[in-house]
Design a protein around this motif. Structure first.
Motif, mmCIF file in Angstrom:
data_model
loop_
_atom_site.group_PDB
_atom_site.id
_atom_site.type_symbol
_atom_site.label_atom_id
_atom_site.label_comp_id
_atom_site.label_asym_id
_atom_site.label_seq_id
_atom_site.Cartn_x
_atom_site.Cartn_y
_atom_site.Cartn_z
ATOM 1 N N ALA A 1 8.151 -3.650 4.911
ATOM 2 C CA ALA A 1 7.229 -4.759 4.668
ATOM 3 C C ALA A 1 6.909 -4.914 3.187
ATOM 4 C CB ALA A 1 5.942 -4.552 5.467
ATOM 5 N N GLY A 2 7.071 -3.844 2.406
ATOM 6 C CA GLY A 2 6.888 -3.954 0.968
ATOM 7 C C GLY A 2 7.973 -4.805 0.331
ATOM 8 N N PHE A 3 9.205 -4.649 0.821
ATOM 9 C CA PHE A 3 10.318 -5.501 0.396
ATOM 10 C C PHE A 3 10.025 -6.943 0.786
ATOM 11 C CE2 PHE A 3 15.176 -6.239 1.117
ATOM 12 C CZ PHE A 3 15.242 -6.999 -0.038
ATOM 13 N N ASP A 4 9.555 -7.127 1.995
ATOM 14 C CA ASP A 4 9.257 -8.482 2.461
ATOM 15 C C ASP A 4 8.159 -9.130 1.627
ATOM 16 O OD1 ASP A 4 11.165 -8.093 4.409
ATOM 17 O OD2 ASP A 4 9.725 -7.506 5.945
ATOM 18 N N LEU A 5 7.140 -8.346 1.256
ATOM 19 C CA LEU A 5 6.073 -8.888 0.409
ATOM 20 C C LEU A 5 6.651 -9.393 -0.905
ATOM 21 C CD1 LEU A 5 3.098 -9.369 -0.356
ATOM 22 C CD2 LEU A 5 3.007 -6.978 -1.119
ATOM 23 N N ALA A 6 7.549 -8.634 -1.511
ATOM 24 C CA ALA A 6 8.177 -9.081 -2.753
ATOM 25 C C ALA A 6 8.943 -10.380 -2.533
ATOM 26 C CB ALA A 6 9.108 -7.997 -3.293
ATOM 27 N N ASN A 7 9.634 -10.482 -1.402
ATOM 28 C CA ASN A 7 10.414 -11.683 -1.107
ATOM 29 C C ASN A 7 9.545 -12.909 -0.829
ATOM 30 O OD1 ASN A 7 12.792 -10.289 -1.429
ATOM 31 N ND2 ASN A 7 13.102 -9.920 0.751
ATOM 32 N N MET A 8 8.272 -12.692 -0.544
ATOM 33 C CA MET A 8 7.355 -13.814 -0.319
ATOM 34 C C MET A 8 6.912 -14.452 -1.626
ATOM 35 S SD MET A 8 5.017 -12.072 2.653
ATOM 36 C CE MET A 8 5.803 -11.168 3.993
ATOM 37 N N ILE B 1 11.803 -3.824 14.528
ATOM 38 C CA ILE B 1 12.344 -5.051 13.929
ATOM 39 C C ILE B 1 11.451 -5.472 12.759
ATOM 40 C CG2 ILE B 1 13.454 -5.804 16.073
ATOM 41 C CD1 ILE B 1 10.326 -7.620 15.008
ATOM 42 N N PRO B 2 11.929 -6.372 11.889
ATOM 43 C CA PRO B 2 11.085 -6.860 10.796
ATOM 44 C C PRO B 2 9.961 -7.748 11.351
ATOM 45 C CG PRO B 2 13.416 -7.323 10.376
ATOM 46 C CD PRO B 2 13.290 -6.940 11.813
ATOM 47 N N GLY B 3 8.843 -7.117 11.671
ATOM 48 C CA GLY B 3 7.783 -7.813 12.396
ATOM 49 C C GLY B 3 6.845 -8.637 11.546
ATOM 50 N N LEU C 1 1.050 -0.991 3.317
ATOM 51 C CA LEU C 1 0.215 -2.139 3.670
ATOM 52 C C LEU C 1 -0.633 -1.870 4.903
ATOM 53 C CD1 LEU C 1 2.869 -4.941 3.068
ATOM 54 C CD2 LEU C 1 1.091 -4.138 1.493
ATOM 55 N N THR C 2 -0.118 -1.038 5.817
ATOM 56 C CA THR C 2 -0.900 -0.656 6.995
ATOM 57 C C THR C 2 -1.519 0.716 6.740
ATOM 58 O OG1 THR C 2 1.056 0.320 8.053
ATOM 59 C CG2 THR C 2 0.561 -1.989 8.559
ATOM 60 N N SER D 1 5.502 -0.959 -2.861
ATOM 61 C CA SER D 1 4.876 -0.803 -1.552
ATOM 62 C C SER D 1 5.863 -0.195 -0.572
ATOM 63 C CB SER D 1 4.368 -2.130 -0.997
ATOM 64 O OG SER D 1 3.884 -1.959 0.332
ATOM 65 N N ALA D 2 5.388 0.824 0.172
ATOM 66 C CA ALA D 2 6.217 1.476 1.191
ATOM 67 C C ALA D 2 6.200 0.728 2.509
ATOM 68 C CB ALA D 2 5.733 2.913 1.402
ATOM 69 N N GLY D 3 5.450 -0.378 2.575
ATOM 70 C CA GLY D 3 5.424 -1.161 3.810
ATOM 71 C C GLY D 3 4.491 -0.578 4.843
ATOM 72 N N GLY D 4 5.015 -0.189 5.980
ATOM 73 C CA GLY D 4 4.199 0.366 7.057
ATOM 74 C C GLY D 4 3.939 1.850 6.871
ATOM 75 N N ASN D 5 2.817 2.293 7.397
ATOM 76 C CA ASN D 5 2.438 3.704 7.317
ATOM 77 C C ASN D 5 3.172 4.480 8.414
ATOM 78 O OD1 ASN D 5 0.978 6.220 7.677
ATOM 79 N ND2 ASN D 5 -0.609 5.335 6.365
#
Length: 267
Positions: free
Chosen positions: A122-129, A151-153, A32-33, A67-71
């Motif tokens: 953050a990819g996990f978090d996106l799914a949870n949204m 932390i989960p920012g 995502l980043t 999604s791998a979340g952060g780069n």
């Protein structure tokens, strides 16, 4: 034909009132980043809310990852979204990835995450949204921020405990362990696990069923489901009465009732 918003790193389609957003940076594992995916996701959510022709949004990933979340390379180099001192970094989070949870929380239509592969950080978090998660057998889930000393920012600690409860969310967040699709279903993270070939058809079947419902009442029902999480019962019932009054005065209500009566008459 509805004009789709221009996106840079994602693909967007609309058919039968179902919009499908595909994260399309396989080279970055759909991080995502370090990409334009934050802007693309926010743009899509705003478009969905203003487009009356959309009743459901499906989000999935191109390639092997959701999604791998952060780069991580940007993290190592203290560049991009992770550059600067404390104040600068905090400002980048507010103006960057934290736009996603705010945008996702405000989506007016049902959101289905079709998780095709690893959904990490953050990819996990996106799914949870999303409202519902359907996972491929190849999906993996991990709240891995502590493994990287951060932390989960992006709001992940807020979303996950509301999804599976404080204790389970605490364990996953504080250990940073990765769970497979089967365990994710057992924990209540995902609704259904299917083969990779069945993932998108299964998500689209569910989306089309939801999209076949009266669209204005569908949006009002989604709002009620969200509001119910933070409102006292008496106040919630007052709001339900108002929304019901609105629904009874919509042409789609009478159309739906007449269809039901015609179906009953044929039996």
């Amino acid at each position: 034909m509805t004009n789709l918003p221009p996106l840079t790193d994602a693909l967007l389609t609309l058919e039968d009132r179902v919009a499908v957003l595909t994260l399309n940076r396989h080279d970055l594992r759909n991080a995502l980043t370090g990409s334009h995916l934050i802007d693309d996701i926010v743009t899509t959510t705003e478009w969905v809310n203003h487009c009356d022709e959309v009743s459901v949004l499906v989000i999935t990933g191109a390639g092997s990852s959701f999604s791998a979340g952060g780069n991580i390379r940007d993290m190592a180099n203290r560049s991009g979204d992770f550059a600067g001192d404390v104040a600068e970094c905090a400002d980048r989070y507010r103006k960057g990835i934290q736009r996603i949870p705010l945008a996702m929380q405000n989506v007016e239509v049902p959101v289905i995450a079709a998780v095709n592969g690893p959904a990490i950080g953050a990819g996990f978090d996106l799914a949870n949204m999303a409202d519902i998660r359907i996972a491929s057998e190849k999906a993996r889930f991990g709240e891995t921020f502590l493994n990287l000393g951060i932390i989960p920012g992006d709001g992940g600690a807020w979303f996950m405990q509301r999804l599976i409860g404080y204790q389970r969310a605490f364990e996953l967040t504080l250990t940073g362990r990765i769970v497979d699709a089967k365990e994710a279903q057992e924990l209540g993270i995902v609704l259904e696990v299917v083969s990779p070939e069945e993932l998108l058809p299964t998500a689209l079947d569910m989306a089309k069923r939801m999209a076949s419902q009266p669209p204005k009442a569908t949006r009002l029902t989604k709002r009620l489901m969200k509001i119910a999480q933070r409102m006292e019962l008496k106040d919630f019932l007052d709001l339900c009465a108002c929304f019901q009054g609105m629904s009874h005065n919509e042409p789609e209500h009478l159309e739906a009732v007449n269809r039901m009566l015609e179906t009953m008459a044929r039996k």
